[in-house]
Design a protein around this motif. Structure first.
Motif, PDB file in Angstrom:
ATOM      1  N   GLU A  46     -36.644  21.705  45.449  1.00  0.00           N
ATOM      2  CA  GLU A  46     -36.738  23.080  44.972  1.00  0.00           C
ATOM      3  C   GLU A  46     -35.892  23.302  43.723  1.00  0.00           C
ATOM      4  O   GLU A  46     -34.980  22.536  43.408  1.00  0.00           O
ATOM      5  CB  GLU A  46     -36.348  24.075  46.062  1.00  0.00           C
ATOM      6  N   PHE A  47     -36.211  24.371  43.023  1.00  0.00           N
ATOM      7  CA  PHE A  47     -35.415  24.857  41.891  1.00  0.00           C
ATOM      8  C   PHE A  47     -34.686  26.095  42.387  1.00  0.00           C
ATOM      9  O   PHE A  47     -35.276  27.151  42.548  1.00  0.00           O
ATOM     10  CB  PHE A  47     -36.323  25.194  40.711  1.00  0.00           C
ATOM     11  N   LEU A  48     -33.393  25.938  42.654  1.00  0.00           N
ATOM     12  CA  LEU A  48     -32.589  27.045  43.158  1.00  0.00           C
ATOM     13  C   LEU A  48     -31.633  27.508  42.075  1.00  0.00           C
ATOM     14  O   LEU A  48     -30.917  26.697  41.484  1.00  0.00           O
ATOM     15  CB  LEU A  48     -31.794  26.644  44.401  1.00  0.00           C
ATOM     16  N   THR A  49     -31.625  28.800  41.809  1.00  0.00           N
ATOM     17  CA  THR A  49     -30.733  29.368  40.803  1.00  0.00           C
ATOM     18  C   THR A  49     -29.631  30.165  41.474  1.00  0.00           C
ATOM     19  O   THR A  49     -29.878  30.946  42.392  1.00  0.00           O
ATOM     20  CB  THR A  49     -31.504  30.281  39.836  1.00  0.00           C
ATOM     21  N   ALA A 213     -33.602  33.543  35.508  1.00  0.00           N
ATOM     22  CA  ALA A 213     -33.669  33.192  36.931  1.00  0.00           C
ATOM     23  C   ALA A 213     -35.042  33.518  37.513  1.00  0.00           C
ATOM     24  O   ALA A 213     -35.626  32.720  38.261  1.00  0.00           O
ATOM     25  CB  ALA A 213     -32.574  33.928  37.694  1.00  0.00           C
ATOM     26  N   LEU A 214     -35.587  34.672  37.184  1.00  0.00           N
ATOM     27  CA  LEU A 214     -36.891  35.071  37.719  1.00  0.00           C
ATOM     28  C   LEU A 214     -37.999  34.153  37.218  1.00  0.00           C
ATOM     29  O   LEU A 214     -38.948  33.858  37.942  1.00  0.00           O
ATOM     30  CB  LEU A 214     -37.190  36.521  37.335  1.00  0.00           C
ATOM     31  N   THR A 215     -37.884  33.675  35.982  1.00  0.00           N
ATOM     32  CA  THR A 215     -38.917  32.834  35.379  1.00  0.00           C
ATOM     33  C   THR A 215     -38.956  31.442  35.996  1.00  0.00           C
ATOM     34  O   THR A 215     -40.036  30.895  36.252  1.00  0.00           O
ATOM     35  CB  THR A 215     -38.671  32.701  33.867  1.00  0.00           C
ATOM     36  N   MET A 216     -37.791  30.860  36.274  1.00  0.00           N
ATOM     37  CA  MET A 216     -37.711  29.436  36.576  1.00  0.00           C
ATOM     38  C   MET A 216     -37.616  29.093  38.064  1.00  0.00           C
ATOM     39  O   MET A 216     -37.947  27.979  38.457  1.00  0.00           O
ATOM     40  CB  MET A 216     -36.495  28.833  35.857  1.00  0.00           C
ATOM     41  N   SER A 217     -37.175  29.999  38.882  1.00  0.00           N
ATOM     42  CA  SER A 217     -36.683  29.634  40.215  1.00  0.00           C
ATOM     43  C   SER A 217     -37.744  29.666  41.310  1.00  0.00           C
ATOM     44  O   SER A 217     -38.647  30.507  41.302  1.00  0.00           O
ATOM     45  CB  SER A 217     -35.553  30.590  40.619  1.00  0.00           C
ATOM     46  N   ASP A 218     -37.582  28.772  42.279  1.00  0.00           N
ATOM     47  CA  ASP A 218     -38.280  28.902  43.556  1.00  0.00           C
ATOM     48  C   ASP A 218     -37.550  29.912  44.433  1.00  0.00           C
ATOM     49  O   ASP A 218     -38.171  30.735  45.090  1.00  0.00           O
ATOM     50  CB  ASP A 218     -38.345  27.553  44.271  1.00  0.00           C
ATOM     51  N   ARG A 219     -36.211  29.818  44.450  1.00  0.00           N
ATOM     52  CA  ARG A 219     -35.383  30.801  45.139  1.00  0.00           C
ATOM     53  C   ARG A 219     -34.157  31.104  44.279  1.00  0.00           C
ATOM     54  O   ARG A 219     -33.737  30.282  43.471  1.00  0.00           O
ATOM     55  CB  ARG A 219     -34.923  30.292  46.512  1.00  0.00           C
ATOM     56  N   ILE A 220     -33.603  32.289  44.498  1.00  0.00           N
ATOM     57  CA  ILE A 220     -32.428  32.741  43.758  1.00  0.00           C
ATOM     58  C   ILE A 220     -31.373  33.192  44.756  1.00  0.00           C
ATOM     59  O   ILE A 220     -31.659  33.961  45.677  1.00  0.00           O
ATOM     60  CB  ILE A 220     -32.774  33.910  42.816  1.00  0.00           C
ATOM     61  N   ALA A 221     -30.143  32.703  44.563  1.00  0.00           N
ATOM     62  CA  ALA A 221     -28.998  33.178  45.337  1.00  0.00           C
ATOM     63  C   ALA A 221     -28.185  34.093  44.427  1.00  0.00           C
ATOM     64  O   ALA A 221     -27.637  33.643  43.418  1.00  0.00           O
ATOM     65  CB  ALA A 221     -28.140  32.009  45.815  1.00  0.00           C
ATOM     66  N   VAL A 222     -28.123  35.373  44.756  1.00  0.00           N
ATOM     67  CA  VAL A 222     -27.395  36.344  43.945  1.00  0.00           C
ATOM     68  C   VAL A 222     -25.953  36.411  44.431  1.00  0.00           C
ATOM     69  O   VAL A 222     -25.692  36.767  45.583  1.00  0.00           O
ATOM     70  CB  VAL A 222     -28.043  37.741  44.021  1.00  0.00           C
ATOM     71  N   PHE A 223     -25.016  36.062  43.538  1.00  0.00           N
ATOM     72  CA  PHE A 223     -23.600  36.047  43.870  1.00  0.00           C
ATOM     73  C   PHE A 223     -22.910  37.315  43.379  1.00  0.00           C
ATOM     74  O   PHE A 223     -23.211  37.826  42.294  1.00  0.00           O
ATOM     75  CB  PHE A 223     -22.903  34.849  43.207  1.00  0.00           C
ATOM     76  N   HIS A 224     -21.957  37.781  44.168  1.00  0.00           N
ATOM     77  CA  HIS A 224     -21.082  38.884  43.756  1.00  0.00           C
ATOM     78  C   HIS A 224     -19.831  38.833  44.616  1.00  0.00           C
ATOM     79  O   HIS A 224     -19.915  38.715  45.844  1.00  0.00           O
ATOM     80  CB  HIS A 224     -21.781  40.237  43.927  1.00  0.00           C
ATOM     81  N   ASP A 225     -18.675  38.877  43.964  1.00  0.00           N
ATOM     82  CA  ASP A 225     -17.397  38.901  44.672  1.00  0.00           C
ATOM     83  C   ASP A 225     -17.259  37.724  45.636  1.00  0.00           C
ATOM     84  O   ASP A 225     -16.763  37.866  46.749  1.00  0.00           O
ATOM     85  CB  ASP A 225     -17.238  40.229  45.420  1.00  0.00           C
ATOM     86  N   GLY A 226     -17.697  36.542  45.197  1.00  0.00           N
ATOM     87  CA  GLY A 226     -17.504  35.335  45.985  1.00  0.00           C
ATOM     88  C   GLY A 226     -18.469  35.109  47.118  1.00  0.00           C
ATOM     89  O   GLY A 226     -18.339  34.135  47.866  1.00  0.00           O
ATOM     90  N   ARG A 227     -19.459  35.985  47.263  1.00  0.00           N
ATOM     91  CA  ARG A 227     -20.422  35.856  48.356  1.00  0.00           C
ATOM     92  C   ARG A 227     -21.851  35.931  47.823  1.00  0.00           C
ATOM     93  O   ARG A 227     -22.107  36.559  46.793  1.00  0.00           O
ATOM     94  CB  ARG A 227     -20.236  36.974  49.392  1.00  0.00           C
TER      95      ARG A 227
END
Length: 372
Positions: A46-49, A213-227
Motif C-alpha cells: 500500500e501507499f500510506l501517507t 496526500a489525497l492524490t497519492m494515497s491508498d490510506r492516510i493517517a492524520v497526525f495531530h499532537d502526537g496521535r
C-alpha cells in the motif's frame, strides 16, 4: 474513527501488514511525548501517507521506522521481526529525503550505486541494477552527469532510483516534493504513484500537503499532537471526518457549533446557535465536550423549489462575493453571527449585494455531527 479505537488493527495477525507499530511512544526529554500510544499496521503493497502540521509527530514516526530514531517505548515490527534496535542499513528500507541528500562529487550512476556498496554488490551486477533503477525513473541517459547539472525534478528522480536500486521491501519518503514548483510537484506525484503501483512496493510518505496526500494515497493517517486522529482512505477521510481537527485540516470546511436535540433514524437532530433545526449524519452524539456540524463549501447551494426532508435549508446575509471562473465564492452570515463559505457552481451563480438575503441548502447526508 480515532486511532485509539484501532489498536486491534495493529495487533490483528490476519492483516497482511509489512509494518506494525505496537504501543509506540517517543520522548526526547523523558518528560513530554511527541508520539503517543501509536498502534498502526501498514499493509503490504500500500501507499500510506502520514499527514499533519509541523510538530504533529509524523516525521518522528517515519524516522523511528527508518532507524534514525529509537522509540522510547513500544515495538516496531518489519515482516513480523522487531527492528527498533536495528541500524538503518540493516532494515532493507529505501529512503528519499526532503533535500534528496545526493553526493555532489559523484555522478548520477555513482549516487544510485552507493547503497549497493554496503550490500556487497559490485561490478557487472551493480551496473545492471543501476541501469534498471535509472530506467524506472526515465533517466537512462543521464548516468554520467553530476547533481548540479540536473533540474530539481531530475534530482528527485535520482534520489528515488537510489532508494529502489537494492529492491527494498519498503520505501520511506519525507516530504520529497517540497522544493519543487507546483506544476512539477503535481507531475511527480503521479509519477511516484504510478511507479509504486507498477512495482507493487510498500511506500510510507510524509507530507503536510493535504492535496498531495489525497492524490497519492491508498490510506492516510492524520497526525495531530502526537496521535493519529483518523486513519482512512482519501474519500472517507474527506467526506466522513472523525473530529473537528480532521474536518478543518483536510480541505476547506464550515464547522458550526450546535446542540444535540435527539435522533431521527440514522440521523442526529441538532439545534444551531439561533435555534435552526438541522439533521446530520452521526454515529454517536453522546460524547463529552462541544458539538458542531461540519459541511463542506461545495455542499452548499442556493435554495431552489420547495423544502425537502432530505435537505437542510437556512437563511443568512451575503457578506463577500467573489467570481472565480468555474464557481462563485460566497461568504454568508447565518445562525446568529456565524460565517460560512459556499462554493456556488458558475451555472447557478448570481450577484449578491452585501447584506442581501440568501437562502442556502445542503443535503442532510453531507452534514456531519462532530465532537471535539
Amino acid at each position: 474513527m480515532n486511532v485509539s479505537q484501532q489498536v486491534p488493527l495493529a495487533m490483528d495477525r490476519s492483516v497482511d501488514a509489512l509494518v506494525r507499530f505496537e504501543d509506540v511512544k517517543k520522548s526526547y526529554d523523558g518528560i513530554a511525548f511527541v508520539v503517543k500510544d501509536l498502534n498502526l499496521a501498514v499493509r503490504r503493497g500500500e501507499f500510506l501517507t502520514m499527514l499533519g502540521p509541523s510538530g504533529s509527530g509524523k516525521t518522528t514516526t517515519l524516522m523511528m521506522l527508518g532507524g534514525f530514531e529509537r522509540p522510547t517505548l513500544g515495538r516496531i515490527l518489519l515482516d513480523d521481526k522487531p527492528v527498533e534496535r536495528l541500524p538503518p542499513e540493516k532494515r532493507n528500507i529505501g529512503f528519499v529525503f526532503q533535500n534528496y541528500a545526493l553526493f555532489p562529487h559523484m555522478t548520477v550512476a555513482e549516487n544510485v550505486a552507493f547503497p549497493l556498496r554496503y550490500r556487497g554488490i559490485a561490478g557487472a551486477a551493480a551496473k545492471e541494477k543501476v541501469r534498471q533503477a535509472l530506467g524506472r525513473v526515465s533517466l537512462d541517459n543521464l548516468g554520467d552527469r553530476r547533481p548540479a547539472q540536473l533540474s530539481g525534478g531530475q534530482q528527485q528522480r535520482v534520489a528515488l532510483a537510489r532508494a529502489l536500486v537494492f529492491e527494498p521491501s519498503l520505501v520511506l519518503m519525507d516530504e520529497p516534493l517540497g522544493a519543487l514548483d507546483k506544476q512539477l510537484r503535481e507531475r511527480m506525484q503521479l509519477e511516484i504513484k504510478q511507479l509504486q503501483v507498477s512495482l507493487g512496493i510498500t511506500m510510507v510518505y510524509v507530507t503536510h500537503d493535504q492535496s498531495e496526500a489525497l492524490t497519492m494515497s491508498d490510506r492516510i493517517a492524520v497526525f495531530h499532537d502526537g496521535r493519529i486522529q483518523q486513519l482512512a482512505d482519501p474519500e472517507t477521510l474527506y467526506n466522513e471526518p472523525s473530529n473537528r481537527f480532521v474536518a478543518s485540516f483536510i480541505g476547506e470546511n464550515n464547522t458550526l457549533p450546535c446542540t444535540p436535540a435527539g435522533r431521527e433514524g440514522e440521523l442526529a437532530v441538532v439545534r444551531m446557535a439561533d435555534g435552526t433545526v438541522f439533521k446530520a449524519a452521526s454515529a454517536d452524539i453522546s460524547g463529552p465536550g462541544e458539538m458542531s456540524v461540519s459541511v463542506r463549501p461545495e455542499s452548499l447551494v442556493l435554495a431552489d423549489g420547495e423544502a425537502r426532508a432530505d435537505l437542510n435549508r437556512f437563511s443568512g446575509k451575503a457578506r463577500d462575493v467573489f467570481f472565480l471562473g468555474d464557481h462563485m465564492r460566497l461568504s454568508v452570515e447565518a445562525f446568529g453571527g456565524q460565517t460560512l463559505t459556499a462554493r456556488i457552481p458558475a451555472h447557478q451563480a448570481r450577484h449578491f449585494a452585501p447584506g442581501e438575503d440568501v437562502i442556502l441548502e445542503c443535503g442532510v447526508s453531507e452534514c456531519r455531527l462532530l465532537g471535539a
